[in-house]
Design a protein around this motif. Structure first.
Motif, PDB file in Angstrom:
ATOM      1  N   VAL A  89      39.436 101.273 123.386  1.00  0.00           N
ATOM      2  CA  VAL A  89      38.988 100.801 124.695  1.00  0.00           C
ATOM      3  C   VAL A  89      40.174 100.634 125.637  1.00  0.00           C
ATOM      4  O   VAL A  89      40.153 101.095 126.789  1.00  0.00           O
ATOM      5  CB  VAL A  89      38.223  99.472 124.554  1.00  0.00           C
ATOM      6  N   ARG A  90      41.238  99.991 125.178  1.00  0.00           N
ATOM      7  CA  ARG A  90      42.357  99.673 126.082  1.00  0.00           C
ATOM      8  C   ARG A  90      43.110 100.924 126.524  1.00  0.00           C
ATOM      9  O   ARG A  90      43.581 101.006 127.657  1.00  0.00           O
ATOM     10  CB  ARG A  90      43.293  98.667 125.395  1.00  0.00           C
ATOM     11  N   HIS A  91      43.223 101.913 125.636  1.00  0.00           N
ATOM     12  CA  HIS A  91      43.890 103.169 126.000  1.00  0.00           C
ATOM     13  C   HIS A  91      43.134 103.870 127.120  1.00  0.00           C
ATOM     14  O   HIS A  91      43.747 104.573 127.935  1.00  0.00           O
ATOM     15  CB  HIS A  91      43.980 104.076 124.761  1.00  0.00           C
ATOM     16  N   SER A  92      41.820 103.663 127.190  1.00  0.00           N
ATOM     17  CA  SER A  92      41.023 104.338 128.223  1.00  0.00           C
ATOM     18  C   SER A  92      41.325 103.794 129.614  1.00  0.00           C
ATOM     19  O   SER A  92      41.037 104.454 130.618  1.00  0.00           O
ATOM     20  CB  SER A  92      39.528 104.211 127.918  1.00  0.00           C
ATOM     21  N   LEU A  93      41.907 102.598 129.690  1.00  0.00           N
ATOM     22  CA  LEU A  93      42.299 102.049 130.989  1.00  0.00           C
ATOM     23  C   LEU A  93      43.552 102.742 131.514  1.00  0.00           C
ATOM     24  O   LEU A  93      43.760 102.832 132.725  1.00  0.00           O
ATOM     25  CB  LEU A  93      42.561 100.540 130.874  1.00  0.00           C
ATOM     26  N   LYS A  94      44.387 103.242 130.594  1.00  0.00           N
ATOM     27  CA  LYS A  94      45.660 103.852 130.985  1.00  0.00           C
ATOM     28  C   LYS A  94      45.593 105.375 131.064  1.00  0.00           C
ATOM     29  O   LYS A  94      46.253 105.982 131.894  1.00  0.00           O
ATOM     30  CB  LYS A  94      46.750 103.439 129.984  1.00  0.00           C
ATOM     31  N   SER A 129      30.421  99.790 121.491  1.00  0.00           N
ATOM     32  CA  SER A 129      30.904  99.557 122.856  1.00  0.00           C
ATOM     33  C   SER A 129      29.864  99.929 123.907  1.00  0.00           C
ATOM     34  O   SER A 129      29.940  99.457 125.044  1.00  0.00           O
ATOM     35  CB  SER A 129      32.186 100.353 123.111  1.00  0.00           C
ATOM     36  N   SER A 150      33.786 100.169 129.912  1.00  0.00           N
ATOM     37  CA  SER A 150      35.013 100.949 129.748  1.00  0.00           C
ATOM     38  C   SER A 150      34.631 102.416 129.772  1.00  0.00           C
ATOM     39  O   SER A 150      33.485 102.772 129.487  1.00  0.00           O
ATOM     40  CB  SER A 150      35.715 100.612 128.425  1.00  0.00           C
ATOM     41  N   PHE A 209      43.322  87.601 121.295  1.00  0.00           N
ATOM     42  CA  PHE A 209      42.644  87.672 122.585  1.00  0.00           C
ATOM     43  C   PHE A 209      41.409  86.776 122.635  1.00  0.00           C
ATOM     44  O   PHE A 209      40.831  86.415 121.607  1.00  0.00           O
ATOM     45  CB  PHE A 209      42.269  89.124 122.892  1.00  0.00           C
ATOM     46  N   GLN A 292      40.607  90.681 127.276  1.00  0.00           N
ATOM     47  CA  GLN A 292      41.187  91.848 127.940  1.00  0.00           C
ATOM     48  C   GLN A 292      40.127  92.650 128.680  1.00  0.00           C
ATOM     49  O   GLN A 292      38.968  92.707 128.247  1.00  0.00           O
ATOM     50  CB  GLN A 292      41.860  92.744 126.894  1.00  0.00           C
ATOM     51  N   GLY A 294      37.673  95.444 129.654  1.00  0.00           N
ATOM     52  CA  GLY A 294      37.018  96.456 128.831  1.00  0.00           C
ATOM     53  C   GLY A 294      36.490  95.935 127.507  1.00  0.00           C
ATOM     54  O   GLY A 294      35.657  96.587 126.870  1.00  0.00           O
ATOM     55  N   ASP A 295      36.980  94.769 127.062  1.00  0.00           N
ATOM     56  CA  ASP A 295      36.514  94.185 125.797  1.00  0.00           C
ATOM     57  C   ASP A 295      35.254  93.359 126.021  1.00  0.00           C
ATOM     58  O   ASP A 295      35.140  92.649 127.032  1.00  0.00           O
ATOM     59  CB  ASP A 295      37.585  93.281 125.186  1.00  0.00           C
TER      60      ASP A 295
END
Length: 335
Positions: A89-94, A129, A150, A209, A292, A294-295
């Motif tokens: 999920v977090r990689h998809s923000l970057k 997700s 996300s 988190f 965070q 997207g979570d």
């Protein structure tokens, strides 16, 4: 039986290939060995699988349409299980473009080849997700999931919609599997269990988190694999009771079905960490952080359909699963 498993060098793909091979099936494993996490770990998984003469490894990218056409032309696959995807999920923000290339374009190339080669059953990995902003617990495949938070989740929801359109238009039997936080031996180094174990052993702080109040339906890898194997051999049929005036998202007038595969039992992140500490015999240094982007704060799987249709209920508790992972981790890293 001739099976194609995409993402064969990945965590779930590796374990699924081993299981299919143990059942006597001929397995072709596809993977591009991308460097999202340790390529060395992926290569070791493939090396173990390649010890079986019934396994064939193909290093290609799903986004390369010509390569996928050649693979299917020569393959003669009865079943295709698509586990390859850009995860996280977090990689998809970057790096959002990674998700379009792998999870949309690459996925389409597999789906289109399944249609053209009349594959008996196309099974694909979705994700918990997709439930996004939903708060009704446990998450049910019969509920609407139109509010992902996300791009990763949106790409997985897109996979479900694309599969349904192919099932409806071309009669391709399709089953989507929404996995809930998978963990276990040979797991992904970017996942919490791997990160926490490494940090605690080395005496480094861990990032906790949502101040540890995150709830997850942690599902042990052997339970995931058992569910996938049973579902793969259970080819969906059209639902004669499907009502277009009140459409059920989990089935259709076409041969299409969705399932959750989870433990049906959520635990907090702090409880998960306590189980790691107990297995390691060492307390973690915790750095508490907010939720965070997207979570989602909590997940829990309704698995009634899985139990009803294939007679399986995941049951591995986190203490057993974590102990198994840590035993593997210590052996793998010589600690």
């Amino acid at each position: 039986m001739n099976i194609l498993v995409t993402g064969a060098a990945g965590f779930i793909g590796f374990h699924l290939c081993r299981r299919f091979l143990s059942m006597g099936f001929h397995v072709t494993g596809l993977d591009n060995l991308n460097p999202y996490y340790s390529v060395a770990l992926k290569k070791e998984r493939i090396a173990l699988l390649s010890a079986d003469a019934k396994f064939r490894f193909v290093k290609e990218d799903m986004g390369d349409r010509a390569s996928m056409d050649r693979l299917f032309d020569a393959g003669g696959f009865n079943y295709v299980v698509n586990l390859a995807a850009q995860a996280g999920v977090r990689h998809s923000l970057k790096c959002p473009e990674d998700y379009i290339n792998a999870n949309i374009i690459g996925y389409f190339n597999i789906l289109e080849n399944c249609r053209q080669h009349k594959v008996d059953h196309f099974v694909f990995a979705s994700s918990s997700s997709v439930y996004g902003l939903n708060t009704k617990m446990p998450f049910s495949v019969h509920d609407n999931v139109d509010h992902p938070i996300s791009l990763y989740a949106a790409s997985k929801k897109s996979n479900e919609l694309m599969a349904h359109s192919y099932s409806y238009l071309f009669g391709l039997p399709c089953t989507g599997l929404r996995f809930f936080t998978v963990y276990g031996p040979w797991g992904r180094p970017d996942m919490a269990l791997f990160l926490f174990t490494k940090a605690i052993i080395e005496g480094n702080p861990i990032q906790v988190f949502n101040h540890g109040q995150m709830e997850r339906d942690f599902t042990y890898i052997d339970d995931i694999v058992e569910g996938v194997v049973r579902v793969t051999q259970n080819i969906p049929k059209p639902n004669p009771d499907w009502n277009p005036a009140s459409p059920d998202p989990s089935s259709s007038v076409s041969p299409y079905k969705l399932y959750n595969i989870g433990n049906n039992n959520s635990v907090t992140l702090l409880q998960f960490i306590e189980a790691i500490e107990e297995a390691l015999g060492k307390e973690a240094i915790k750095e508490f952080l907010p939720l965070q982007p997207g979570d989602v704060p909590a997940t829990c799987a309704d698995i009634d359909d899985l139990i009803k249709d294939v007679g399986f209920k995941p049951a591995t508790n986190i203490k057993t699963g974590i102990a198994n992972f840590i035993a593997w981790y210590r052996d793998y890293y010589g600690q």
